[in-house]
Design an enzyme around this catalytic site. Structure first.
Site, PDB file in Angstrom:
ATOM      1  N   HIS A  12       0.991  -0.999  -0.015  1.00 50.48           N
ATOM      2  CA  HIS A  12       0.055   0.050   0.196  1.00 50.48           C
ATOM      3  C   HIS A  12       1.101   1.368   0.013  1.00 50.48           C
ATOM      4  O   HIS A  12       1.764   1.235   0.902  1.00 50.48           O
ATOM      5  CB  HIS A  12      -0.769   0.082   1.326  1.00 50.48           C
ATOM      6  CG  HIS A  12      -0.138   0.075   2.309  1.00 50.48           C
ATOM      7  ND1 HIS A  12      -0.625  -0.877   3.502  1.00 50.48           N
ATOM      8  CD2 HIS A  12       0.722   0.885   3.015  1.00 50.48           C
ATOM      9  CE1 HIS A  12       0.311  -0.638   4.465  1.00 50.48           C
ATOM     10  NE2 HIS A  12       1.038   0.304   4.181  1.00 50.48           N
ATOM     11  N   HIS A  59      -1.558   4.177  10.206  1.00 53.09           N
ATOM     12  CA  HIS A  59      -0.277   4.976  10.319  1.00 53.09           C
ATOM     13  C   HIS A  59      -0.499   6.048  10.876  1.00 53.09           C
ATOM     14  O   HIS A  59       0.326   7.251  10.736  1.00 53.09           O
ATOM     15  CB  HIS A  59       0.141   5.509   8.742  1.00 53.09           C
ATOM     16  CG  HIS A  59       0.427   4.244   8.073  1.00 53.09           C
ATOM     17  ND1 HIS A  59      -0.789   3.164   7.606  1.00 53.09           N
ATOM     18  CD2 HIS A  59       1.582   3.644   7.508  1.00 53.09           C
ATOM     19  CE1 HIS A  59       0.100   2.297   6.658  1.00 53.09           C
ATOM     20  NE2 HIS A  59       1.428   2.516   6.650  1.00 53.09           N
ATOM     21  N   HIS A 192      10.622  -1.628   2.374  1.00 47.48           N
ATOM     22  CA  HIS A 192      10.905  -0.193   2.009  1.00 47.48           C
ATOM     23  C   HIS A 192      11.359   0.563   3.459  1.00 47.48           C
ATOM     24  O   HIS A 192      11.077   0.199   4.325  1.00 47.48           O
ATOM     25  CB  HIS A 192       9.606   0.564   1.491  1.00 47.48           C
ATOM     26  CG  HIS A 192       8.472   0.283   2.125  1.00 47.48           C
ATOM     27  ND1 HIS A 192       7.712  -0.814   2.583  1.00 47.48           N
ATOM     28  CD2 HIS A 192       7.638   1.393   2.615  1.00 47.48           C
ATOM     29  CE1 HIS A 192       6.806  -0.445   3.152  1.00 47.48           C
ATOM     30  NE2 HIS A 192       6.434   0.768   3.376  1.00 47.48           N
ATOM     31  N   GLU A 239       5.809  -4.031   7.471  1.00 52.23           N
ATOM     32  CA  GLU A 239       4.602  -4.238   7.531  1.00 52.23           C
ATOM     33  C   GLU A 239       4.291  -5.815   6.652  1.00 52.23           C
ATOM     34  O   GLU A 239       2.942  -6.100   6.707  1.00 52.23           O
ATOM     35  CB  GLU A 239       4.101  -3.178   6.383  1.00 52.23           C
ATOM     36  CG  GLU A 239       4.059  -1.758   6.852  1.00 52.23           C
ATOM     37  CD  GLU A 239       3.732  -0.662   5.904  1.00 52.23           C
ATOM     38  OE1 GLU A 239       3.314   0.347   6.464  1.00 52.23           O
ATOM     39  OE2 GLU A 239       3.728  -0.973   4.740  1.00 52.23           O
TER      40      GLU A 239
HETATM   41  C1  DHB Z   1       4.890   4.747   1.460  1.00 50.33           C
HETATM   42  C2  DHB Z   1       4.883   3.585   1.619  1.00 50.33           C
HETATM   43  C3  DHB Z   1       4.140   3.262   2.965  1.00 50.33           C
HETATM   44  O1  DHB Z   1       3.917   1.839   3.158  1.00 50.33           O
HETATM   45  C4  DHB Z   1       3.354   4.069   3.420  1.00 50.33           C
HETATM   46  O2  DHB Z   1       2.316   3.779   4.621  1.00 50.33           O
HETATM   47  C5  DHB Z   1       3.531   5.473   3.059  1.00 50.33           C
HETATM   48  C6  DHB Z   1       4.280   5.927   2.070  1.00 50.33           C
HETATM   49  C7  DHB Z   1       5.789   5.223   0.006  1.00 50.33           C
HETATM   50  O3  DHB Z   1       6.575   4.322  -0.277  1.00 50.33           O
HETATM   51  O4  DHB Z   1       5.653   6.294  -0.142  1.00 50.33           O
HETATM   52 FE    FE Z   2       2.842   1.761   5.263  1.00 52.43          FE
END
Ligand code: DHB
Ligand code: FE
Length: 278
Positions: A12, A59, A192, A239
């Site tokens: 997401h 979040h 990420h 996550e």
């Molecule tokens: C991004 C990824 C995420 O899981 C999130 O919650 C907010 C931003 C991103 O890669 O920009």
């Molecule tokens: Fe996220």
């Protein structure tokens, strides 16, 4: 009794909401990502789930750092999106399946999971955007039950604990009277990291091994502590615990019907799996 027909696991990213609003699905940057969902939509049109149990992490929209439940389940009549500051349009409200919510809460607590039950709950991009990828007309043909797992503030639940939560969710759905057809949608990951020295960190090798493990050796990732998962996948890569809980809910064996992996979408290695319960 109710039946889990399958699971979808997906990343997401708020930027997806901007791309949808601007109609960028065919744009070269976005196309490999959006096209990944076409086979999932065909499968949904055939299998027609009635309810989606959405396993995701909030979040900071519904829970903030002052009050952070490890596991929370929604029991609201409906769920609304709100402005998270990303500048993306809010989506239509989602109808809750309150009978299933309360059944899951009762069953999970009886199964020794100390759940926070939420009779009001705002849902953030981690819930709304995957739903919009599955049903792009945003006329949701399903009811929903949100299940939140804390991955934003330490201490996080372990991978093994999330696996066990997923198993308990699977048992809870299976004991719900009626003939509800339930899809489990797990959102988050894959690798990420949004900030700090390793901002932009992505680990393709680990992500692909993790995706394979969900089919071939699904408890593989439970050997790692949450610190090890952060090390291997980035601060927000953890996550992927939502994928693990989703897989556990599907039972012992699954058939992989579709998969997609694309780097990057925003700062994230984006993954997608469609798994059918056997
Ligand atoms: C991004 C990824 C995420 O899981 C999130 O919650 C907010 C931003 C991103 O890669 O920009
Ligand atoms: Fe996220």
């Amino acid at each position: 009794m109710a039946k889990i027909i399958g699971g979808v696991t997906t990343s997401h990213v708020p930027a997806i909401g901007g791309a949808i609003a601007k109609g960028l699905q065919q744009d070269p940057y976005w196309k490999p990502f959006f096209d990944g969902f076409i086979p999932v939509r065909h499968w949904l049109a055939e299998t027609k789930p009635d309810t989606v149990v959405v396993i995701y992490n909030d979040h900071g929209l519904n829970f903030f750092l002052d009050k952070m439940p490890t596991f929370a389940v929604g029991a609201a009549p409906e769920y609304r999106n709100a402005d998270e500051g990303w500048g993306i349009p809010q989506l239509p409200a989602f109808a809750g399946n309150q009978d299933l919510s309360w059944h899951l809460i009762e069953s999970l607590v009886a199964d020794e999971f100390d759940i926070t039950s939420c009779q009001e709950m705002a849902v953030d991009h981690a819930f709304t955007l995957p739903m919009a990828l599955l049903w792009p007309d945003q006329k949701w043909p399903v009811k929903v039950v949100p299940v939140c797992i804390n991955t934003v503030q330490a201490p996080l639940p372990s991978a093994l604990r999330c696996w066990k939560l997923g198993q308990a969710l699977g048992r809870a759905v299976a004991s719900f009277p009626g003939d509800e057809r339930v899809l489990v949608l797990g959102t988050g990951g894959l690798s990420h990291q949004l900030d700090g020295e390793r901002a932009g960190f992505i680990n393709k090798e680990f992500d692909l091994q993790f995706m394979r493990s969900l089919v071939e050796d699904p408890t593989w990732a439970t050997r790692f502590s949450t610190f090890e998962l952060v090390e291997k996948t980035g601060t927000q890569g953890v996550e992927l615990l939502m994928w693990l809980a989703t897989r556990a809910a599907l039972g012992e064996r699954v058939k992989q019907l579709h998969t997609n992996y694309h780097i990057p979408i925003s700062n994230t290695a984006s993954g997608l799996m469609l798994l059918e319960s056997c």
